[in-house]
Design a protein around this motif. Structure first.
Motif, PDB file in Angstrom:
ATOM      1  N   LEU A   1      42.794  30.454  52.337  1.00 56.08           N
ATOM      2  CA  LEU A   1      43.219  31.206  53.507  1.00 56.08           C
ATOM      3  C   LEU A   1      43.974  30.338  54.495  1.00 56.08           C
ATOM      4  CD1 LEU A   1      40.019  33.341  54.243  1.00 56.08           C
ATOM      5  CD2 LEU A   1      42.065  34.015  52.990  1.00 56.08           C
ATOM      6  N   GLY A   2      44.123  29.057  54.186  1.00 60.08           N
ATOM      7  CA  GLY A   2      44.749  28.155  55.142  1.00 60.08           C
ATOM      8  C   GLY A   2      43.733  27.646  56.132  1.00 60.08           C
ATOM      9  N   ASP A   3      44.201  27.169  57.260  1.00 62.62           N
ATOM     10  CA  ASP A   3      43.312  26.622  58.293  1.00 62.62           C
ATOM     11  C   ASP A   3      42.458  27.733  58.905  1.00 62.62           C
ATOM     12  OD1 ASP A   3      44.526  24.168  57.863  1.00 62.62           O
ATOM     13  OD2 ASP A   3      46.028  24.503  59.433  1.00 62.62           O
ATOM     14  N   GLY A   4      41.187  27.449  59.092  1.00 66.19           N
ATOM     15  CA  GLY A   4      40.305  28.402  59.754  1.00 66.19           C
ATOM     16  C   GLY A   4      39.709  29.446  58.845  1.00 66.19           C
ATOM     17  N   GLY A   5      39.799  29.263  57.532  1.00 68.64           N
ATOM     18  CA  GLY A   5      39.308  30.271  56.612  1.00 68.64           C
ATOM     19  C   GLY A   5      37.851  30.112  56.209  1.00 68.64           C
ATOM     20  N   SER A   6      37.201  29.038  56.662  1.00 66.38           N
ATOM     21  CA  SER A   6      35.830  28.776  56.208  1.00 66.38           C
ATOM     22  C   SER A   6      34.831  29.791  56.755  1.00 66.38           C
ATOM     23  CB  SER A   6      35.403  27.362  56.612  1.00 66.38           C
ATOM     24  OG  SER A   6      35.445  27.208  58.027  1.00 66.38           O
ATOM     25  N   GLY A   7      35.138  30.403  57.890  1.00 61.87           N
ATOM     26  CA  GLY A   7      34.202  31.344  58.497  1.00 61.87           C
ATOM     27  C   GLY A   7      33.927  32.541  57.608  1.00 61.87           C
ATOM     28  N   LEU A   8      34.938  33.046  56.932  1.00 61.05           N
ATOM     29  CA  LEU A   8      34.743  34.205  56.054  1.00 61.05           C
ATOM     30  C   LEU A   8      33.857  33.841  54.876  1.00 61.05           C
ATOM     31  CD1 LEU A   8      35.361  37.114  55.277  1.00 61.05           C
ATOM     32  CD2 LEU A   8      37.406  36.299  54.096  1.00 61.05           C
ATOM     33  N   GLN A   9      34.057  32.690  54.288  1.00 66.50           N
ATOM     34  CA  GLN A   9      33.234  32.262  53.149  1.00 66.50           C
ATOM     35  C   GLN A   9      31.765  32.193  53.557  1.00 66.50           C
ATOM     36  OE1 GLN A   9      31.600  29.028  52.657  1.00 66.50           O
ATOM     37  NE2 GLN A   9      30.796  29.765  50.689  1.00 66.50           N
ATOM     38  N   GLU A  10      31.486  31.620  54.719  1.00 65.78           N
ATOM     39  CA  GLU A  10      30.107  31.496  55.187  1.00 65.78           C
ATOM     40  C   GLU A  10      29.499  32.877  55.458  1.00 65.78           C
ATOM     41  OE1 GLU A  10      30.589  29.029  58.577  1.00 65.78           O
ATOM     42  OE2 GLU A  10      31.021  27.215  57.410  1.00 65.78           O
ATOM     43  N   TYR A  11      30.292  33.770  56.026  1.00 60.53           N
ATOM     44  CA  TYR A  11      29.808  35.114  56.343  1.00 60.53           C
ATOM     45  C   TYR A  11      29.495  35.891  55.066  1.00 60.53           C
ATOM     46  CZ  TYR A  11      29.454  39.517  58.924  1.00 60.53           C
ATOM     47  OH  TYR A  11      28.992  40.693  59.480  1.00 60.53           O
ATOM     48  N   LEU A  12      30.407  35.841  54.105  1.00 56.80           N
ATOM     49  CA  LEU A  12      30.186  36.568  52.850  1.00 56.80           C
ATOM     50  C   LEU A  12      29.003  35.999  52.082  1.00 56.80           C
ATOM     51  CD1 LEU A  12      33.871  37.055  51.615  1.00 56.80           C
ATOM     52  CD2 LEU A  12      32.399  38.730  52.748  1.00 56.80           C
ATOM     53  N   ALA A  13      28.870  34.679  52.079  1.00 63.65           N
ATOM     54  CA  ALA A  13      27.759  34.044  51.365  1.00 63.65           C
ATOM     55  C   ALA A  13      26.412  34.480  51.943  1.00 63.65           C
ATOM     56  CB  ALA A  13      27.897  32.528  51.430  1.00 63.65           C
ATOM     57  N   ALA A  14      26.382  34.750  53.244  1.00 67.31           N
ATOM     58  CA  ALA A  14      25.137  35.147  53.892  1.00 67.31           C
ATOM     59  C   ALA A  14      24.840  36.638  53.726  1.00 67.31           C
ATOM     60  CB  ALA A  14      25.197  34.804  55.386  1.00 67.31           C
ATOM     61  N   ASN A  15      25.851  37.413  53.325  1.00 67.82           N
ATOM     62  CA  ASN A  15      25.659  38.868  53.303  1.00 67.82           C
ATOM     63  C   ASN A  15      25.848  39.513  51.935  1.00 67.82           C
ATOM     64  OD1 ASN A  15      25.381  39.945  56.296  1.00 67.82           O
ATOM     65  ND2 ASN A  15      26.863  38.272  56.355  1.00 67.82           N
ATOM     66  N   LEU A  16      26.200  38.741  50.920  1.00 72.38           N
ATOM     67  CA  LEU A  16      26.331  39.279  49.570  1.00 72.38           C
ATOM     68  C   LEU A  16      25.250  38.703  48.670  1.00 72.38           C
ATOM     69  CD1 LEU A  16      30.216  39.101  49.063  1.00 72.38           C
ATOM     70  CD2 LEU A  16      28.854  41.136  49.599  1.00 72.38           C
ATOM     71  N   TYR A  17      24.971  39.411  47.579  1.00 75.81           N
ATOM     72  CA  TYR A  17      23.890  38.995  46.692  1.00 75.81           C
ATOM     73  C   TYR A  17      24.358  37.997  45.630  1.00 75.81           C
ATOM     74  CZ  TYR A  17      26.052  42.453  43.615  1.00 75.81           C
ATOM     75  OH  TYR A  17      26.954  43.145  42.856  1.00 75.81           O
ATOM     76  N   MET A  18      25.637  37.631  45.623  1.00 74.15           N
ATOM     77  CA  MET A  18      26.141  36.689  44.631  1.00 74.15           C
ATOM     78  C   MET A  18      26.722  35.461  45.319  1.00 74.15           C
ATOM     79  SD  MET A  18      29.766  38.303  43.313  1.00 74.15           S
ATOM     80  CE  MET A  18      29.011  39.823  42.707  1.00 74.15           C
ATOM     81  N   PRO A  19      26.836  34.340  44.611  1.00 72.85           N
ATOM     82  CA  PRO A  19      27.432  33.140  45.202  1.00 72.85           C
ATOM     83  C   PRO A  19      28.881  33.391  45.625  1.00 72.85           C
ATOM     84  CG  PRO A  19      26.307  32.620  43.139  1.00 72.85           C
ATOM     85  CD  PRO A  19      26.345  34.108  43.236  1.00 72.85           C
TER      86      PRO A  19
END
Length: 316
Positions: free
Chosen positions: A256-274
């Protein structure tokens, strides 16, 4: 037989994508028993009124006659529709698909150029009727695009779509005997694909753009995260009902370019898969194009790199 052979083609595909801000290109060469090698990436800024002049310029500068070239369409230039596979002989398939699409397109079926993509079913239940993806584009648009490339002397072999470009990258990431979900974002929105054994099984578009995900307003950004999570959950539920024989191993998030890590952390906390973030260095040799070490560059060229990974030759 000609006494003077034609210019020898460079191995691999040169993918060309015409976007609102200019023309993006990437060349990838297959490497036996190694990661495919990126030979070049290039961007020529131009608005739509300058497309022909820009293509003519790059054709001369990059010597495009040395390559097998593919043009990557953008969302809105085609439709991708899931249909039940008709029980007809292979030579009657496209005719049968046309009949099924006649009330599904936003233009008349007689004006459509159509291709089909098979969605393999469960090999343990061979008698069960499967489904297919139908790709439809307006015939006049396709002819105009072909004429444009002919006029600027770029040898266009294939017209491709982003779903298949993303499939090409996903196929390099799949664990053995497991499916893989890959999610990318750009200025047009999000694209989720699920592949298994190198085949595209599911494609869904999300109305969340890259700019919305990277905005500074925390509340609005989190609202986009929520929408993305909900769409993913619905997509995965649908996929599990349709394809019970495929276990999806994880969700990969395209650069996602710069600043994209927030989405990965959010999805990891709210989905049942890695949920993992993809760095293209894991699957591509970028030694000739070191600027691709930057995630911002990986995001810009993600789709054209995927299109340049094409292996089969099948025109739209």
């Amino acid at each position: 037989m000609s006494l003077f052979p034609k210019t020898k083609k460079t191995a691999g595909w040169l993918s060309i994508n015409i976007q609102e801000d200019g023309v993006y290109m990437a060349h990838v060469a297959p490497m036996p028993a190694a990661r495919p090698q990126v030979g070049l990436t290039a961007f020529y800024p131009a608005d739509k009124t300058q497309t022909a002049v820009t293509l003519e310029k790059l054709a001369k500068e990059l010597h495009t006659d040395r390559y097998e070239c593919t043009n990557l369409l953008n969302p809105g230039e085609y439709q991708l529709l899931s249909v039940e596979a008709p029980n007809v002989p292979q030579d009657e398939l496209k005719t049968a698909i046309r009949w099924r699409l006649k009330d599904m397109l936003d233009f008349h079926i007689d004006d459509a150029t159509i291709d089909v993509l098979d969605i393999p079913g469960d090999k343990n239940i061979p008698e069960r009727k499967g489904s297919m993806y139908a790709v439809a584009a307006h015939e006049q648009f396709i002819k105009q695009r072909q004429t444009l490339f002919e006029q600027v002397k770029i040898p266009l072999s294939v017209i491709d779509i982003p779903e298949m470009a993303q499939r090409n990258i996903s196929a390099l990431l799949e664990p053995e005997d497991r499916g893989l979900a890959l999610l990318s974002f750009d200025s047009t929105g999000g694209l989720l694909t699920i592949t298994f054994a190198g085949e595209l099984y599911l494609s869904r578009r999300f109305e969340v753009t890259l700019a919305q995900l990277l905005q500074t307003d925390i509340d609005q950004k989190n609202a986009c995260y929520d929408r993305t999570t909900l769409e993913l959950q619905r997509s995965f539920d649908h996929f599990e009902r349709q394809f019970r024989f495929i276990a999806v191993s994880k969700l990969m998030l395209a650069p996602l370019g710069d600043g994209g890590s927030g989405l990965q952390e959010y999805l990891a906390a709210n989905l049942y898969m890695p949920v993992e973030t993809l760095n293209l260095e894991a699957v591509l040799d970028i030694s000739k194009v070191p600027e691709l070490q930057q995630l911002q560059q990986q995001q810009l060229y993600f789709m054209v790199l995927g299109a340049a990974l094409r292996q089969e030759v099948k025109a739209l």
